[in-house]
Design a protein around this motif. Structure first.
Motif, PDB file in Angstrom:
ATOM      1  N   ALA A  58      34.672  75.019  57.835  1.00 36.55           N
ATOM      2  CA  ALA A  58      34.128  75.603  59.062  1.00 36.55           C
ATOM      3  C   ALA A  58      32.662  75.985  58.875  1.00 36.55           C
ATOM      4  O   ALA A  58      32.116  75.942  57.773  1.00 36.55           O
ATOM      5  N   ASP A  59      32.028  76.377  59.988  1.00 35.92           N
ATOM      6  CA  ASP A  59      30.618  76.797  59.987  1.00 35.92           C
ATOM      7  C   ASP A  59      29.729  75.761  59.303  1.00 35.92           C
ATOM      8  O   ASP A  59      28.844  76.091  58.504  1.00 35.92           O
ATOM      9  N   VAL A  60      29.962  74.484  59.613  1.00 38.06           N
ATOM     10  CA  VAL A  60      29.182  73.408  58.997  1.00 38.06           C
ATOM     11  C   VAL A  60      27.779  73.401  59.601  1.00 38.06           C
ATOM     12  O   VAL A  60      27.614  73.476  60.822  1.00 38.06           O
ATOM     13  N   ALA A  61      26.763  73.326  58.746  1.00 39.93           N
ATOM     14  CA  ALA A  61      25.382  73.382  59.214  1.00 39.93           C
ATOM     15  C   ALA A  61      24.516  72.433  58.398  1.00 39.93           C
ATOM     16  O   ALA A  61      24.766  72.200  57.213  1.00 39.93           O
ATOM     17  N   LEU A  62      23.493  71.877  59.052  1.00 39.86           N
ATOM     18  CA  LEU A  62      22.514  71.011  58.398  1.00 39.86           C
ATOM     19  C   LEU A  62      21.160  71.706  58.434  1.00 39.86           C
ATOM     20  O   LEU A  62      20.651  72.050  59.503  1.00 39.86           O
ATOM     21  N   ASP A  63      20.562  71.913  57.262  1.00 44.65           N
ATOM     22  CA  ASP A  63      19.254  72.564  57.137  1.00 44.65           C
ATOM     23  C   ASP A  63      18.236  71.520  56.706  1.00 44.65           C
ATOM     24  O   ASP A  63      18.331  70.961  55.603  1.00 44.65           O
ATOM     25  N   LEU A 106      22.266  64.979  66.059  1.00 46.68           N
ATOM     26  CA  LEU A 106      23.497  64.864  66.844  1.00 46.68           C
ATOM     27  C   LEU A 106      24.686  64.636  65.927  1.00 46.68           C
ATOM     28  O   LEU A 106      24.598  63.823  65.000  1.00 46.68           O
ATOM     29  N   PRO A 107      25.771  65.368  66.145  1.00 47.22           N
ATOM     30  CA  PRO A 107      25.937  66.387  67.185  1.00 47.22           C
ATOM     31  C   PRO A 107      25.099  67.622  66.894  1.00 47.22           C
ATOM     32  O   PRO A 107      24.844  67.948  65.726  1.00 47.22           O
ATOM     33  N   ALA A 108      24.659  68.290  67.959  1.00 51.12           N
ATOM     34  CA  ALA A 108      23.810  69.474  67.794  1.00 51.12           C
ATOM     35  C   ALA A 108      24.561  70.575  67.051  1.00 51.12           C
ATOM     36  O   ALA A 108      23.978  71.309  66.245  1.00 51.12           O
ATOM     37  N   ARG A 109      25.849  70.696  67.341  1.00 51.74           N
ATOM     38  CA  ARG A 109      26.692  71.656  66.623  1.00 51.74           C
ATOM     39  C   ARG A 109      27.756  70.868  65.883  1.00 51.74           C
ATOM     40  O   ARG A 109      28.573  70.193  66.497  1.00 51.74           O
ATOM     41  N   LEU A 110      27.720  70.947  64.552  1.00 47.96           N
ATOM     42  CA  LEU A 110      28.652  70.158  63.755  1.00 47.96           C
ATOM     43  C   LEU A 110      30.064  70.718  63.882  1.00 47.96           C
ATOM     44  O   LEU A 110      30.261  71.938  63.880  1.00 47.96           O
ATOM     45  N   PRO A 111      31.061  69.853  63.996  1.00 49.93           N
ATOM     46  CA  PRO A 111      32.439  70.321  64.198  1.00 49.93           C
ATOM     47  C   PRO A 111      33.080  70.805  62.901  1.00 49.93           C
ATOM     48  O   PRO A 111      32.579  70.536  61.801  1.00 49.93           O
ATOM     49  N   ASP A 112      34.184  71.523  63.047  1.00 52.26           N
ATOM     50  CA  ASP A 112      35.016  71.820  61.878  1.00 52.26           C
ATOM     51  C   ASP A 112      35.566  70.507  61.334  1.00 52.26           C
ATOM     52  O   ASP A 112      35.798  69.555  62.087  1.00 52.26           O
ATOM     53  N   LEU A 113      35.788  70.468  60.028  1.00 53.45           N
ATOM     54  CA  LEU A 113      36.279  69.249  59.402  1.00 53.45           C
ATOM     55  C   LEU A 113      37.594  69.503  58.696  1.00 53.45           C
ATOM     56  O   LEU A 113      37.803  70.567  58.104  1.00 53.45           O
TER      57      LEU A 113
END
Length: 673
Positions: free
Chosen positions: A492-497, A507-514
């Motif tokens: 959860a709370d996946v983010a790209l920095d 894209l996607p702007a908000r990454l989904p749970d995996l």
């Protein structure tokens, strides 16, 4: 009035109230009919054959689809063919070939392209038009096919291969299955299909091509050739849907052909390939410069999270089973088997319920009940008793399944088993968006030709996953993989920095749970890419992160189109969040025209400038037939008393039967006297 006259009068009244919709839904056998203002004449429809070529390079799939329309009649013809493509296909090229002449298609605003096509058709020019009806449903129209002549159109698209649970794969859909169309009929029609447009599905006549009766034999043959360059050594290359012939080439390249010369277009073609152990990439980066921008595609496979028995939270699982007429035959058998396997995985700490639906919705229990042995036995017997018939009123079942909130300390999961054969996708997706709450929605596509756009999009909005089971031999394997996802911790709370680099559109702007075995896939557009990026997330309370070197990106191919397709999908998503229709339309138009893509607002059109049809020659228009999807039962979909038949016709038949019974009873009384 005598009894016989009364019966005849009542029968006449009953038949008069049966709407034209029942007639419009009826599929005739044999030769297609075309209608003019003066008459209705039987004329043989154009014949269709399709050749498919694909080249897979790493994650990128480039496909060419050639459709040959041959006119067997002595009259000039127009063919209108509704066909599927992968839901993430970026359709960007159209060519029309007539003999030695080759005409390149151009992208235009949809109405302008349609107007240009209709004008060319009236003027006797050869023309072709490709329109998008759904992200996975397209219409090809080909005008002014001369008697005994052939016109070939060539469509090109790009997509990405999918990765899941250690293997890669792609699917090529071949047939648009019959769809249940809810709602009240509207005046007039917008297409040539077998259903009328309705207030719930205003383009129903554009997504319901006529279906050939199985007694006519298979139609629309397809050939397939794939060149696979996976970039890594492969342990296996297989197709669960078709018998294939594989030929190893130099390096890690393979050539794949169908074992048969051609196959009927009656099911999805699926290809899977698995790297040798240890060779599967955990990271893939592709980049391509175009104009002043750089486009990139990132795929990162997170490690599996360590899990103990104590990590597994108790669940509330709501199983929803579609048992409408389109699920008859192999599909309902697969669905029942899959559902019973899922019931068998429940633990005593879990709660569950089973909801089934066709034109009616019914739940096993009033609410979720503990997964005791007694309750599970009742559920298994309930599932065994379910038979497939009737219509596909999915909305009430979806609303009931999502009518609940997650209890603290308990995961709420909805597992939806269906072929998705409905036309009101937007209405259903809007319901998921509005009512999901704390639930997670997992969709299982059942059968040989499920509506994968709806199924995958429903799972994405539902923060779950989509599983496709197209073959009875896959049920155990696919359900076991799904169980691992359902029972494993989510990343959860996946983010790209990207290190603060500006002007980046990811894209996607908000990454989904995996879930276990799923990769993170991101499409990027930026002025310049940073040297490094960081991906992060957490398994429960355990943090996870990895660094990516973007400078080592390999050369890509067609990445601008891939990013644009994803951006268009994101813009259309915005309408569910209240974005103004006109603003979305303008933004999509700009992107689609810039990247030469077919979209909801743009089409590809190709016109030969030289008129060929004489001015006094008539032109017959044919809505070209499709096959019934493999494993479906024709009578269950189109027969009397099933979901494709209007309810008022059911009433008419029932009342007629009652009148006949009454007549017999009166006759017997008279005989006794």
């Amino acid at each position: 009035m005598t009894l016989s006259r009364l019966i005849l009068a009542l029968v006449g009244v009953i038949l008069a109230v049966v709407p034209a919709r029942a007639e419009a839904r009826r599929v005739t056998e044999g030769t297609l009919l075309w209608r003019t203002a003066q008459q209705e004449t039987a004329v043989p429809a154009p014949l269709l054959a399709t050749d498919v070529e694909m080249r897979v390079t790493g994650l990128i799939v480039r496909a060419t689809v050639r459709q040959r329309f041959t006119n067997p009649s002595g009259e000039w013809a127009e063919g209108v063919y509704v066909f599927p493509l992968p839901e993430d296909a970026a359709v960007d090229h159209l060519k029309m070939k007539v003999g030695d002449r080759l005409v390149e298609g151009v992208i235009q605003e949809r109405m302008a392209a349609k107007t240009a096509y209709e004008t060319a058709k009236r003027q006797g020019q050869r023309a072709s038009l490709v329109e998008q009806e759904r992200p996975n449903v397209f219409t090809a129209s080909v005008a002014n096919i001369a008697p005994a002549a052939t016109i070939e159109i060539e469509i090109e698209y790009q997509q990405t291969a999918r990765y899941d649970a250690g293997g890669f794969g792609l699917r090529f859909p071949m047939v648009v299955g019959p769809r249940y169309i809810p709602g009240a009929p509207l005046e007039g029609t917008s297409g040539t299909g077998s259903s009328l447009d309705t207030d719930a599905v205003p383009d129903a006549s554009r997504i319901t091509p006529p279906v050939a009766h199985p007694a006519e034999g298979p139609i629309n043959p397809v050939t397939m050739r794939i060149e696979l360059d996976a970039g890594v050594p492969l342990a296996s290359v297989a197709s669960p849907s078709h018998t294939i012939h594989t030929t190893p080439l130099s390096g890690d390249r393979w050539e794949i052909d169908l074992q048969q010369t051609s196959v009927p277009a009656d099911r999805d073609f699926e290809l899977t390939w698995e790297p040798v152990p240890g060779a599967a990439p955990t990271t893939a980066v592709l980049a391509e410069s175009s104009g002043e921008a750089t486009y990139a595609l990132l795929m990162v496979l997170p490690p599996s999270a360590p899990m103990t028995v104590h990590d597994r939270l108790p669940r509330e699982v709501i199983f929803v089973l579609d048992h409408s007429g389109s699920m008859a035959g192999a599909s309902i058998e697969q669905a029942r088997t899959a559902l019973k396997l899922a019931l068998g995985r429940l633990r005593a700490t879990d709660r569950f319920n089973v909801i089934r639906f066709n034109h009616q919705t019914h739940a096993l229990f009033g609410g979720s009940e503990p997964a005791t042995r007694a309750n599970l036995t009742v559920a298994e017997r309930y599932v065994d008793s379910i038979r497939a018939d009737g219509g596909t009123e999915m909305l009430p079942a979806l609303q009931r399944a999502l009518d609940g909130s997650e209890v603290v300390g308990r995961l709420r999961q909805v597992i939806f088993l269906t072929d998705g054969a409905v036309g009101n996708e937007d209405q259903l997706l809007h319901t998921i968006h509005e009512r999901l709450g704390d639930s997670r929605l997992f969709t299982i596509g059942i059968g040989s030709a499920p509506n994968s756009h709806f199924m995958r999009e429903a799972a994405r909005l539902g923060r779950g996953t989509f599983t496709f089971i197209g073959n009875p031999t896959e049920v155990q394997q696919k359900m076991t993989a799904l169980f691992r996802k359902l029972e494993s911790p989510v990343l959860a709370d996946v983010a790209l920095d990207l290190g603060g680099v500006g002007n980046v559109d990811a894209l996607p702007a908000r990454l989904p749970d995996l879930y276990e075995g799923e990769p993170i896939v991101v499409a990027l557009r930026a002025t310049t890419l940073p040297a490094e990026a960081t991906l992060s997330g957490r398994f429960g309370s355990t943090p996870w992160s990895t660094r990516l070197s973007l400078r080592q990106a390999a050369a890509g191919s067609g990445l601008p189109g891939h990013w644009a397709r994803a951006k268009i999908a994101a813009l259309l998503d915005g309408k569910r969040d209240g974005a103004p229709e006109e603003a979305v339309r303008h933004a999509v138009l700009d992107l689609a025209l810039q990247h030469h893509l077919v979209s909801a607002y743009t089409s590809l059109v190709a016109i030969d400038v030289t008129p060929v049809r004489p001015g006094d020659a008539a032109l017959s228009t044919h809505a070209m037939k499709t096959n019934l999807p493999h494993g479906w039962e024709y009578e269950a979909v189109f027969g009397l008393g099933q979901g494709a038949t209007a309810g008022s016709l059911h009433l008419a038949i029932g009342l007629t039967a009652l009148l006949m019974a009454a007549a017999l009873a009166v006759a017997r009384l008279r005989a006794v006297r």
